[in-house]
Design an enzyme around this catalytic site. Structure first.
Site, PDB file in Angstrom:
ATOM      1  CB  SER A 124      30.130  50.337  38.274  1.00 30.04           C
ATOM      2  OG  SER A 124      31.238  49.905  37.350  1.00 30.04           O
ATOM      3  N   GLY A 135      35.933  56.213  33.947  1.00 31.21           N
ATOM      4  CA  GLY A 135      36.981  55.131  33.869  1.00 31.21           C
ATOM      5  C   GLY A 135      37.811  54.996  35.133  1.00 31.21           C
ATOM      6  CG  ASP A 149      38.015  47.578  37.504  1.00 31.88           C
ATOM      7  OD1 ASP A 149      39.235  47.584  37.123  1.00 31.88           O
ATOM      8  OD2 ASP A 149      36.897  48.068  36.830  1.00 31.88           O
TER       9      ASP A 149
HETATM   10  C1  GLA Z   1      37.098  47.539  33.247  1.00 30.99           C
HETATM   11  C2  GLA Z   1      37.034  46.220  33.767  1.00 30.99           C
HETATM   12  C3  GLA Z   1      38.216  45.876  33.968  1.00 30.99           C
HETATM   13  C4  GLA Z   1      39.419  45.968  32.940  1.00 30.99           C
HETATM   14  C5  GLA Z   1      39.532  47.017  32.395  1.00 30.99           C
HETATM   15  C6  GLA Z   1      40.257  47.332  31.117  1.00 30.99           C
HETATM   16  O1  GLA Z   1      37.543  48.691  34.073  1.00 30.99           O
HETATM   17  O2  GLA Z   1      36.115  46.231  34.957  1.00 30.99           O
HETATM   18  O3  GLA Z   1      38.247  44.467  34.615  1.00 30.99           O
HETATM   19  O4  GLA Z   1      39.108  44.857  31.979  1.00 30.99           O
HETATM   20  O5  GLA Z   1      38.259  47.595  32.033  1.00 30.99           O
HETATM   21  O6  GLA Z   1      41.708  47.081  31.639  1.00 30.99           O
END
Ligand code: GLA
Length: 389
Positions: free
Chosen positions: A130, A126, A173
């Site tokens: 990636s 989490g 991200d």
């Molecule tokens: C993943 C996705 C992000 C976002 C989160 C949830 O990390 O890559 O773009 O949507 O989930 O907030």
């Protein structure tokens, strides 16, 4: 770009550097997100930063028309043909191939490279390993091949690369991994990409990430389905308000107006997104005021919404958040990232670490047979070249 700094290299990177002392070193951090989950692809607000956990890359130009990439953590090497990259679904190298595809699609010049990647950023936990990989590779290519692209363009290319692997993720991200700064979170408006830096003092309570050990692969998760549910609601609202283009523009009264036409589950998800967007803005104020109780309460409320309305939690994460709510010194906790496994973000006094270790870790093991891995997170800089001095 922030100043580079000295760093302890993983053994596979040291070994590469012994053989190729002229190689260049780069590091790409993991992403943490204080609040604002599943709001990015709804063009809303997020409050991410870079974690003090990284992927480290050692890179040297090579002859030939391929990328030779070793993943130190898997002790595995792949060869990606620059002229004919195939994306091997289900394997870490799909991110490498996807980046090559994207570069080709934009007619960006590519040359042979040999590199190793390793580090302390866990995969599937989490914190967006990636995105650290795809963003890291694009940063490296921009530097090695003289593309001279802006950071925003690289962020977009990183996002596009990840879409090629089958997950329609938002922009949070990649944005955090590229542009974060030490001891700061970033209020990001995912529509305009405007940012506001929010200082996170290191004399306040601590941020912990508890890795549940339930590791996900978003391709196999209902992540894309969540996005589709949001799009269905937007379509219904647009019948009366064609100017609406994302949940960002939708209000509670808009939801009431379509209540009879929409599925109850979709409405609950949209309501969660509207509330979560508000929570992001409230948390920025709470952090500025050093109001840790209010900050913690927002974390618990976010988890509640992710669990019951957005439905991206799981038993393991709920167990952890529930248990944390009754531990002394804990202000708040919530699942962080996409969900479906991954981790729990905790705001707590540093002293709470003892009770997390002595009470929560064994209780979690008894319940689920999984170890709980605890990271004490500080907010770090975004991607950079590492100084070899
Ligand atoms: C993943 C996705 C992000 C976002 C989160 C949830 O990390 O890559 O773009 O949507 O989930 O907030």
């Amino acid at each position: 770009m922030p100043p580079s700094e000295h760093i302890i290299l993983p053994p596979s990177v040291r070994e590469f550097m012994n053989r190729r002392p002229r190689a260049t070193l780069y590091k790409a951090p993991g992403r943490i997100n204080l609040i604002g989950e599943h709001t990015d692809y709804n063009e809303g607000y997020v409050l991410p930063g870079a974690a003090n956990l990284h992927l480290i890359f050692a890179v040297e130009p090579a002859s030939g028309r391929d990328l030779r990439v070793r993943a130190g953590r898997y002790d595995e090497q792949v060869l990606v043909d620059l002229d004919d990259p195939t994306i091997p679904m289900g394997h870490w190298s799909r991110f490498v191939a996807a980046v090559v595809h994207t570069a080709r699609a934009h007619a960006l010049p590519l040359c042979g490279l040999e590199l190793v990647v390793d580090g302390d950023l866990p995969a599937g936990a989490g914190m967006s390993s990636s995105s650290a990989l795809t963003s890291g590779l694009l940063f490296i290519m921009n530097h090695q091949f003289g593309w001279d692209l802006s950071m925003e363009r690289l962020i977009r290319l990183a996002q596009e690369s990840e879409h090629r692997t089958g997950v329609r993720g938002g922009i949070m991200d990649q944005f955090a991994i590229f542009s974060s700064r030490r001891n700061e979170a970033m209020l990001l408006d995912c529509r305009s990409l405007a940012t506001q830096r929010v200082p996170i003092p290191d004399d306040g309570p601590s941020w912990f990430v508890l890795d549940s050990g339930v590791h996900h692969n978003l391709v196999d998760s209902p992540y894309n389905q969540r996005r589709e549910a949001c799009e269905r609601i937007v379509e219904l609202v647009r019948v009366r308000k064609p100017e609406v283009s994302a949940l960002r523009d939708v209000s509670e009264s808009d939801l009431e107006a379509i209540a009879r036409k929409a599925a109850g589950d979709d409405l609950a998800k949209a309501r969660y997104v509207i509330e979560e967007n508000d929570r992001v803005l409230v948390m920025v104020e709470a952090l500025k005021e050093r109001d840790w109780s209010r900050t913690g309460l927002l974390l618990f409320q976010s988890h509640h919404g992710l669990r019951y309305d957005y439905q991206v939690s799981c038993d393991e994460l709920d167990f952890l958040v529930d248990a944390l709510a009754s531990l002394p010194g804990v202000y708040g906790a919530r699942l962080m990232g996409a969900g479906f496994g991954g981790n729990v973000l905790v705001l707590a006094d540093h002293t709470a670490l003892d009770s997390i270790r002595s009470q929560l870790t064994p209780a979690y093991y008894v319940q689920f047979g999984l170890p709980l891995i605890i990271y004490n997170i500080t907010l770090d800089n975004g991607i950079q070249i590492i100084d070899k001095q």
